[in-house]
Motif scaffolding. Structure first.
Motif, PDB file in Angstrom:
ATOM      1  N   LEU A 113       0.798  -1.223   0.000  1.00  8.73           N
ATOM      2  CA  LEU A 113       0.000   0.000   0.000  1.00  8.73           C
ATOM      3  C   LEU A 113       0.834   1.278   0.000  1.00  8.73           C
ATOM      4  CD1 LEU A 113      -2.713  -1.051   2.616  1.00  8.73           C
ATOM      5  CD2 LEU A 113      -2.952  -0.965   0.122  1.00  8.73           C
ATOM      6  N   TRP A 114       2.139   1.176   0.361  1.00 11.42           N
ATOM      7  CA  TRP A 114       2.909   2.415   0.505  1.00 11.42           C
ATOM      8  C   TRP A 114       4.268   2.374  -0.204  1.00 11.42           C
ATOM      9  CZ3 TRP A 114       0.978   6.853   2.104  1.00 11.42           C
ATOM     10  CH2 TRP A 114       1.849   7.911   2.393  1.00 11.42           C
ATOM     11  N   ILE A 115       5.050   1.311   0.002  1.00  9.38           N
ATOM     12  CA  ILE A 115       6.432   1.310  -0.470  1.00  9.38           C
ATOM     13  C   ILE A 115       6.549   0.979  -1.955  1.00  9.38           C
ATOM     14  CG2 ILE A 115       8.668   0.181  -0.196  1.00  9.38           C
ATOM     15  CD1 ILE A 115       8.041  -0.192   2.755  1.00  9.38           C
ATOM     16  N   ASN A 116       5.881  -0.058  -2.407  1.00 12.13           N
ATOM     17  CA  ASN A 116       5.991  -0.493  -3.798  1.00 12.13           C
ATOM     18  C   ASN A 116       5.519   0.614  -4.739  1.00 12.13           C
ATOM     19  OD1 ASN A 116       5.636  -1.743  -6.360  1.00 12.13           O
ATOM     20  ND2 ASN A 116       5.449  -3.729  -5.351  1.00 12.13           N
ATOM     21  N   PRO A 117       6.406   1.112  -5.619  1.00  9.26           N
ATOM     22  CA  PRO A 117       6.025   2.239  -6.491  1.00  9.26           C
ATOM     23  C   PRO A 117       4.857   1.935  -7.424  1.00  9.26           C
ATOM     24  CG  PRO A 117       8.415   1.939  -6.458  1.00  9.26           C
ATOM     25  CD  PRO A 117       7.817   0.735  -5.780  1.00  9.26           C
ATOM     26  N   SER A 118       4.661   0.673  -7.780  1.00  6.54           N
ATOM     27  CA  SER A 118       3.594   0.330  -8.729  1.00  6.54           C
ATOM     28  C   SER A 118       2.229   0.199  -8.072  1.00  6.54           C
ATOM     29  CB  SER A 118       3.939  -0.973  -9.458  1.00  6.54           C
ATOM     30  OG  SER A 118       4.057  -2.054  -8.535  1.00  6.54           O
ATOM     31  N   THR A 119       2.190  -0.012  -6.769  1.00 10.24           N
ATOM     32  CA  THR A 119       0.901  -0.212  -6.088  1.00 10.24           C
ATOM     33  C   THR A 119       0.671   0.748  -4.925  1.00 10.24           C
ATOM     34  OG1 THR A 119       1.887  -1.882  -4.610  1.00 10.24           O
ATOM     35  CG2 THR A 119       0.878  -2.667  -6.665  1.00 10.24           C
ATOM     36  N   GLY A 120       1.725   1.312  -4.368  1.00 12.93           N
ATOM     37  CA  GLY A 120       1.596   2.115  -3.147  1.00 12.93           C
ATOM     38  C   GLY A 120       1.518   3.611  -3.415  1.00 12.93           C
ATOM     39  N   PHE A 121       1.198   4.336  -2.350  1.00 17.16           N
ATOM     40  CA  PHE A 121       1.038   5.786  -2.433  1.00 17.16           C
ATOM     41  C   PHE A 121       2.272   6.544  -1.954  1.00 17.16           C
ATOM     42  CE2 PHE A 121      -3.198   3.964  -1.930  1.00 17.16           C
ATOM     43  CZ  PHE A 121      -3.907   4.599  -2.941  1.00 17.16           C
ATOM     44  N   GLY A 122       3.296   5.824  -1.487  1.00 19.38           N
ATOM     45  CA  GLY A 122       4.456   6.489  -0.909  1.00 19.38           C
ATOM     46  C   GLY A 122       5.197   7.376  -1.881  1.00 19.38           C
ATOM     47  N   THR A 123       5.398   6.899  -3.105  1.00 15.97           N
ATOM     48  CA  THR A 123       6.130   7.679  -4.098  1.00 15.97           C
ATOM     49  C   THR A 123       5.397   8.972  -4.427  1.00 15.97           C
ATOM     50  OG1 THR A 123       7.107   5.683  -5.070  1.00 15.97           O
ATOM     51  CG2 THR A 123       7.071   7.674  -6.433  1.00 15.97           C
ATOM     52  N   ALA A 124       4.085   8.895  -4.621  1.00 13.81           N
ATOM     53  CA  ALA A 124       3.295  10.090  -4.918  1.00 13.81           C
ATOM     54  C   ALA A 124       3.333  11.070  -3.753  1.00 13.81           C
ATOM     55  CB  ALA A 124       1.855   9.697  -5.234  1.00 13.81           C
ATOM     56  N   PHE A 125       3.317  10.540  -2.535  1.00 15.72           N
ATOM     57  CA  PHE A 125       3.364  11.401  -1.344  1.00 15.72           C
ATOM     58  C   PHE A 125       4.687  12.162  -1.271  1.00 15.72           C
ATOM     59  CE2 PHE A 125       4.815  11.684   3.124  1.00 15.72           C
ATOM     60  CZ  PHE A 125       3.924  12.636   3.581  1.00 15.72           C
ATOM     61  N   VAL A 126       5.802  11.450  -1.427  1.00 19.48           N
ATOM     62  CA  VAL A 126       7.113  12.100  -1.347  1.00 19.48           C
ATOM     63  C   VAL A 126       7.297  13.076  -2.504  1.00 19.48           C
ATOM     64  CG1 VAL A 126       9.609  11.716  -1.396  1.00 19.48           C
ATOM     65  CG2 VAL A 126       8.140  10.177  -0.084  1.00 19.48           C
ATOM     66  N   ASP A 127       6.861  12.692  -3.689  1.00 15.55           N
ATOM     67  CA  ASP A 127       6.995  13.591  -4.843  1.00 15.55           C
ATOM     68  C   ASP A 127       6.210  14.883  -4.632  1.00 15.55           C
ATOM     69  OD1 ASP A 127       8.626  11.812  -6.125  1.00 15.55           O
ATOM     70  OD2 ASP A 127       7.067  10.997  -7.444  1.00 15.55           O
ATOM     71  N   SER A 128       5.022  14.773  -4.057  1.00 14.43           N
ATOM     72  CA  SER A 128       4.209  15.974  -3.837  1.00 14.43           C
ATOM     73  C   SER A 128       4.880  16.921  -2.845  1.00 14.43           C
ATOM     74  CB  SER A 128       2.818  15.588  -3.341  1.00 14.43           C
ATOM     75  OG  SER A 128       2.885  14.958  -2.066  1.00 14.43           O
ATOM     76  N   ILE A 129       5.545  16.373  -1.835  1.00 11.39           N
ATOM     77  CA  ILE A 129       6.257  17.212  -0.877  1.00 11.39           C
ATOM     78  C   ILE A 129       7.507  17.815  -1.521  1.00 11.39           C
ATOM     79  CG2 ILE A 129       7.407  17.275   1.365  1.00 11.39           C
ATOM     80  CD1 ILE A 129       4.393  16.784   1.485  1.00 11.39           C
ATOM     81  N   SER A 130       8.206  17.015  -2.340  1.00 14.35           N
ATOM     82  CA  SER A 130       9.429  17.503  -2.987  1.00 14.35           C
ATOM     83  C   SER A 130       9.134  18.649  -3.951  1.00 14.35           C
ATOM     84  CB  SER A 130      10.105  16.362  -3.756  1.00 14.35           C
ATOM     85  OG  SER A 130      10.452  15.302  -2.897  1.00 14.35           O
ATOM     86  N   ASN A 131       7.941  18.642  -4.547  1.00 13.19           N
ATOM     87  CA  ASN A 131       7.596  19.677  -5.526  1.00 13.19           C
ATOM     88  C   ASN A 131       7.214  21.001  -4.883  1.00 13.19           C
ATOM     89  OD1 ASN A 131       8.041  17.926  -7.675  1.00 13.19           O
ATOM     90  ND2 ASN A 131       5.905  17.204  -7.691  1.00 13.19           N
ATOM     91  N   ILE A 132       7.138  21.054  -3.570  1.00 19.64           N
ATOM     92  CA  ILE A 132       6.765  22.302  -2.904  1.00 19.64           C
ATOM     93  C   ILE A 132       7.781  23.392  -3.177  1.00 19.64           C
ATOM     94  CG2 ILE A 132       6.467  23.402  -0.644  1.00 19.64           C
ATOM     95  CD1 ILE A 132       5.200  20.844   0.349  1.00 19.64           C
ATOM     96  N   SER A 133       9.071  23.064  -3.058  1.00 20.49           N
ATOM     97  CA  SER A 133      10.096  24.079  -3.264  1.00 20.49           C
ATOM     98  C   SER A 133      11.280  23.599  -4.091  1.00 20.49           C
ATOM     99  CB  SER A 133      10.619  24.576  -1.909  1.00 20.49           C
ATOM    100  OG  SER A 133      11.401  23.561  -1.285  1.00 20.49           O
ATOM    101  N   GLY A 134      11.419  22.281  -4.208  1.00 16.81           N
ATOM    102  CA  GLY A 134      12.582  21.764  -4.906  1.00 16.81           C
ATOM    103  C   GLY A 134      13.818  21.704  -4.047  1.00 16.81           C
TER     104      GLY A 134
END
Length: 367
Positions: A113-134
């Motif tokens: 549900l979180w770690i696996n990039p193909s099924t989890g939400f973890g990657t999208a969560f971290v990417d959304s935070i990273s895009n705040i300021s770079g």
């Protein structure tokens, strides 16, 4: 970020319930063990029991800290729980089998549900935070802030949550929300700890590696005082809010904060980059808030019992010992000669040698 009886004791009287007051008893001078008359009415009182524990009476958390009375409580009548006490004979094989099944199920669910990039939400969560300021420093601090807010917020709601859905269900809810956020924060730190500006470089200085290694090793003995009972952590046993007083708690009332500060200072010294410094700042700030919030929650839960414990312990390590408020028993070292501390030693050494494995696993996520 890196977030674990050997002698016969004297019998003492347990905590006296405020519903069964015996004012004259509190005025009596201390009596020697076994000096009561054979048919003493005091010993026959239904709320008085004797409890044999390693050198001192350890009051059970369910019995101490009643806030139903304003009567003064003598310091010597209340003691916190004996931390790291572990009796192999009391363990049930079925409980540990259940724990293993739960742990495996949680890890599988976390991966899917979180770690696996193909099924989890973890990657999208971290990417959304990273895009705040770079900026990796900002991302690190935001990840820390989100985790700290959720973790401390749920901890503050523990009493109400347990009344509403029960101790075990609330523990599952707490872990189910906190664990994915913690994993994201840890993985991002591992992947980006050498990003940012180099503020100092001392890795080649003789003795620095040894200092950092020893400090990190010691920090784990402070970091895990409240997770000695893994069955409670996994909600196999009913989770409790403990009032510890022995072992590491004699040195500092908030060992997790102390351990985290030691760990952060050691890793910041070793790495010297701004991302590592921002992670340390966020972690230390979170744990300093935890000192205030933890004392507040214990005071609400245990009342006068916690106030007594607070008087004879200190936040800053060794202060209560040095000023005489904490009296160490002569064989104090025996409070550390217990299986949980052995487990901490083994796991800490294992974590050190497993650093390459943890790093390669984190790099594969590209967070």
């Amino acid at each position: 970020m890196a977030s674990f009886v050997l002698s016969i004791a004297r019998p003492h009287l347990y905590h006296l319930s405020p519903r069964h007051k015996i004012p004259s008893l509190l005025c009596l001078p201390p009596l020697k063990p076994f000096s009561f008359p054979k048919f003493s009415p005091v010993l026959s009182h239904p709320k008085l029991v004797t409890h044999f524990v390693y050198h001192k009476t350890i009051a059970k958390s369910s019995s101490v800290g009643s806030r139903e009375t304003d009567d003064p409580i003598p310091d010597e009548s209340l003691l916190g729980e004996d931390s790291a006490a572990f009796q192999l004979s009391e363990q049930k094989l079925s409980s540990w089998v259940y724990f293993t099944v739960i742990l495996g199920s949680v890890l599988l669910a976390l991966n899917f549900l979180w770690i696996n990039p193909s099924t989890g939400f973890g990657t999208a969560f971290v990417d959304s935070i990273s895009n705040i300021s770079g900026s990796p420093e900002v991302t690190m601090l935001v990840l820390m802030a989100i985790f700290a807010t959720v973790h401390s917020g749920l901890a503050s709601l523990r009493d109400q949550g347990e009344k509403l859905i029960g101790e075990r269900a609330f523990r599952v809810l707490f872990a189910g929300i906190s664990l994915p956020l913690a994993v994201s924060t840890v993985v991002y730190f591992i992947n980006h700890r050498y990003d940012g500006t180099q503020l100092w470089q001392v890795q080649a200085v003789p003795g620095v590696h040894e200092l950092v290694w020893f400090s990190s090793f010691v920090s784990f003995f402070f970091l895990y005082p409240s997770t000695f009972n893994l069955l409670e952590v996994a909600a196999v046993d009913k989770p409790k809010m403990h009032l510890w007083e022995t072992g590491i708690m004699r040195i500092t009332r908030h060992p997790q904060m102390v351990g985290q500060v030691i760990w952060c200072l050691a890793h910041s010294l070793w790495i010297g980059k701004t991302v590592a410094i921002s992670a340390s700042v966020g972690l230390i700030a979170h744990h300093l808030f935890g000192v205030w919030n933890g004392d507040r929650r214990l005071s609400i839960r245990y009342g006068k019992s916690f106030e007594v414990l607070k008087k004879r312990t200190s936040v800053i390590p060794f202060v209560a010992i040095l000023d005489g408020r904490q009296k160490l028993p002569e064989d104090y070292y025996k409070e550390f000669l217990r299986l949980p501390y052995v487990a901490i030693t083994v796991l800490t050494l294992g974590a050190y040698f497993a650093h390459p494995l943890m790093q390669s696993s984190s790099y594969n996520l590209h967070w």
